[in-house]
Design an enzyme around this catalytic site. Structure first.
Site, mmCIF file in Angstrom:
data_model
loop_
_atom_site.group_PDB
_atom_site.id
_atom_site.type_symbol
_atom_site.label_atom_id
_atom_site.label_comp_id
_atom_site.label_asym_id
_atom_site.label_seq_id
_atom_site.Cartn_x
_atom_site.Cartn_y
_atom_site.Cartn_z
ATOM 1 N N ALA A 197 0.923 -1.067 -0.036
ATOM 2 C CA ALA A 197 0.050 -0.065 -0.097
ATOM 3 C C ALA A 197 0.920 1.283 0.161
ATOM 4 O O ALA A 197 1.203 1.874 -0.873
ATOM 5 C CB ALA A 197 -0.989 -0.020 1.188
ATOM 6 N N ARG A 252 5.693 10.890 -10.293
ATOM 7 C CA ARG A 252 4.887 12.067 -10.777
ATOM 8 C C ARG A 252 5.667 13.497 -10.608
ATOM 9 O O ARG A 252 5.615 14.197 -11.391
ATOM 10 C CB ARG A 252 3.555 12.181 -10.354
ATOM 11 N N GLU A 310 9.877 -6.028 -2.676
ATOM 12 C CA GLU A 310 8.647 -6.714 -2.005
ATOM 13 C C GLU A 310 9.049 -8.208 -1.789
ATOM 14 O O GLU A 310 9.509 -9.040 -2.656
ATOM 15 C CB GLU A 310 7.545 -6.563 -2.834
ATOM 16 N N SER A 336 1.064 -4.187 -4.651
ATOM 17 C CA SER A 336 -0.375 -3.138 -4.601
ATOM 18 C C SER A 336 -1.708 -3.860 -4.694
ATOM 19 O O SER A 336 -2.549 -3.526 -5.403
ATOM 20 C CB SER A 336 0.023 -2.102 -5.793
ATOM 21 N N CYS A 383 -7.943 -5.133 1.742
ATOM 22 C CA CYS A 383 -9.293 -4.799 2.562
ATOM 23 C C CYS A 383 -10.345 -5.293 1.840
ATOM 24 O O CYS A 383 -11.437 -5.410 2.128
ATOM 25 C CB CYS A 383 -9.593 -3.345 2.689
ATOM 26 N N ASP A 415 1.403 0.449 7.942
ATOM 27 C CA ASP A 415 1.188 -0.287 9.302
ATOM 28 C C ASP A 415 2.176 -0.671 10.076
ATOM 29 O O ASP A 415 1.977 -0.853 11.482
ATOM 30 C CB ASP A 415 0.501 -1.814 9.026
ATOM 31 N N TYR A 423 -30.003 18.558 2.464
ATOM 32 C CA TYR A 423 -31.096 17.822 2.770
ATOM 33 C C TYR A 423 -32.156 17.895 1.733
ATOM 34 O O TYR A 423 -32.490 18.811 1.007
ATOM 35 C CB TYR A 423 -31.713 18.730 4.073
#
Length: 559
Positions: free
Chosen positions: A12, A23, A34, A40, A44, A293, A436
């Site tokens: 992540a 970028r 990794e 990636s 979840c 994490d 509303y």
């Protein structure tokens, strides 16, 4: 010379940091390391793959356009080298190099860096239980595990499953197994579900719903032994109180931050046991950043360090780190721990502090429990939601919020979290100009209504007790009047069966108030306690001096 950015961790935070850095700096030399075989992926989303909402596990690793984010994708689209099945073994901070090993070939090499990012994530904790070497025992931390769980859950001889842990992941996999037709038993050591996220009233409300759906809850129980069959497949859980039939087990009792690499490199480990970072997500080495994490965060309410591993936070970290390793100076202010999940027809969410934790920290706390419709009550698709706010009575600042029900709570939770992020008060929340229309909310939205209840309490107008406090009074045999002010038609549907209950509809209360003793405590209630509150103010005006209403009314009564 180009900026050499090395990122350890490709789930992540790592890919997000790499993509953001590319970028901002088209010429940077960016490398992802990794240890696993996938890059990636949306962890979840794994419970929704297990149940079949996500048809193919590869979808969890795809872009919105359907392209799998693998090494080829990162090389061709982003000009980022991504090495999978490669383990970072050590960091040499003086030489600014990372020692890595290819887990397939065992080749060892060193990669130089100018800026290093540690995004090593976390590991699911496996309790040391006798019999844990049996088959069909899983954690859910990787897509490969999700595939194995799905395959096991669909075996012909798997009829029941035990879920160890009543936290967030435990709840999400519980939903998946129920929808797959399995008999589910949740085993939780603490006396309630989601003990770190929900107060007792909201947790009890959730537990009541889950039991109504056939889910067995073994609270305040600890698994001590597992037993299997002749094929070494798990078949039974022995707890300190009972025995549970289980053809498979998923352990979901929390995660631990992966800090060994950072610790061995001499980086500072924080008070929570996760990696310490400053507001720029720099570690104690200014050329090494960390996120996700494996790091601790600052709580926006208390200012204290907390360990709250969430995918949303990991992605925010990645973007900020991508800025800062390419010359930026972006800050990460902290977290509220905002959490939301779906379980069958209910949604549950929370943000900020629980009442219990706020009191432990010494806050002067005032709370409310506010049930009501998620849209205008007359609209055909209205559904119940229940909101609890935790507020600092001294200044009106919102400390926390918890929400539950079959109605839409996501909007309300995000409104509360936004207000808290900027240090907002209940007055500011109540007066926020929310959208509303009857299909979307009532004229005063439920989250604003909850804020107004708190304002009334702070001003001394509203005086309440919680349903739990009422139950304790009843169990203790206290002498008081429990005043039900609902209509006769409502009494047919449900009621509290107790000799202390007195029925007087709200419309008749003024004329029949003489039936009530002025020397006893009176606790008024209705369906949601709006009328209970009105009854309290009516009796106050008639000279009664010990009148309260029951927070949340029968909607919050879980007994």
């Amino acid at each position: 010379m180009s900026n050499r950015i090395v990122i350890i961790g490709g789930v992540a935070t790592g890919p997000k940091a790499a993509s953001r850095a590319r970028r901002r700096d088209p010429n940077a030399e960016i490398t992802i390391i990794e240890k696993g075989n996938l890059l990636s992926y949306a962890g979840c989303g794994m419970p929704y793959f297990i149940v079949g909402d996500v048809k193919n596990c590869d979808e969890l690793m795809c872009t919105p356009a359907g392209v799998v984010r693998n090494s080829t994708f990162f090389q061709n689209v982003k000009d980022i080298k991504a090495y999978t099945k490669t383990l970072a073994q050590a960091i040499d901070r003086e030489k600014k190099e990372v020692k890595v090993i290819d887990l397939l070939s065992n080749e060892i090499r060193k990669i130089l860096y100018d800026k290093l990012v540690i995004a090593t994530g976390s590991t699911h904790f496996r309790p040391p239980i006798e019999g844990s070497e049996l088959n069909r025992i899983y954690t859910l931390g990787h897509p490969d595990e999700a595939i194995a769980i799905q395959q096991c859950a669909n075996l012909e001889d798997v009829k029941s499953v035990a879920v160890f842990g009543g936290g967030l992941i435990g709840m999400e996999v519980t939903e998946a197994f129920v929808r797959l037709g399995l008999e589910v038993t949740v085993v939780e050591m603490i006396d309630r579900l989601l003990p770190k996220l929900l107060d007792a009233e909201i947790s009890a409300y959730l537990a009541k719903y889950l039991r109504s759906q056939g889910i067995k809850l073994r609270l305040s129980e600890k698994a001590i032994k597992l037993e299997g069959d002749e094929n070494n497949n798990v078949r039974k859980v022995i707890t300190d109180k009972s025995e549970i039939d289980a053809d498979m087990i998923v352990t979901a009792i929390g995660v631990r931050p992966n800090v060994e690499l950072a610790k061995n490199a001499g980086l500072k480990i924080g008070e929570t046991g996760a990696i310490w970072v400053d507001e720029y997500l720099r570690t104690s080495d200014p050329d090494i950043y960390a996120g996700g994490d494996c790091v601790e965060n600052t709580h926006l309410v208390t200012g204290k360090k907390v360990y709250v591993p969430l995918g949303s936070t990991a992605n925010k970290h990645g973007r900020i780190i991508g800025d800062n390793v390419t010359g930026g100076s972006e800050k990460f202010d902290g977290v509220l721990g905002t959490t939301i999940f779906k379980i069958l027809d209910y949604t549950v969410g929370c943000t900020g502090l629980t009442e219990r934790y706020a009191r432990e920290l010494g806050y002067n706390v005032v709370t409310c429990i506010a049930p009501g419709s998620d849209v205008s009550h007359y609209y055909p698709e209205s559904a119940l939601i229940l909101i609890k706010l935790v507020v600092n009575k001294d200044n009106g600042k919102i400390l926390g919020a918890q929400m539950i029900g079959p109605g839409d709570i996501d909007k309300r939770l995000d409104v509360a979290a936004t207000t808290m992020t900027y240090g907002g008060t209940v007055r500011e929340l109540a007066n926020t100009d929310l959208g509303y229309a009857p299909p979307y909310s009532s004229a005063i939205d439920m989250v604003a209504h909850a804020a107004n209840i708190i304002r009334n309490k702070i001003d001394g107008i509203a005086k309440s007790v919680t349903p739990m406090e009422v139950k304790k009074k009843m169990d203790a045999g206290e002498d008081f009047i429990l005043l039900d002010v609902r209509t006769p038609a409502e009494l047919i549907k449900n009621k509290i069966d107790d000799p202390r209950v007195k029925y007087i509809p709200l419309g008749a209360l003024r004329s029949r108030a003489n039936e009530l003793p002025k020397d006893k405590e009176i606790i008024a209630f209705c369906a949601v306690s709006l009328r209970g509150y009105e009854a309290q103010t009516i009796l106050d005006g008639l000279g009664f001096t010990n009148v309260k209403f029951m927070d949340g009314g029968l909607a919050a009564w879980t007994y």
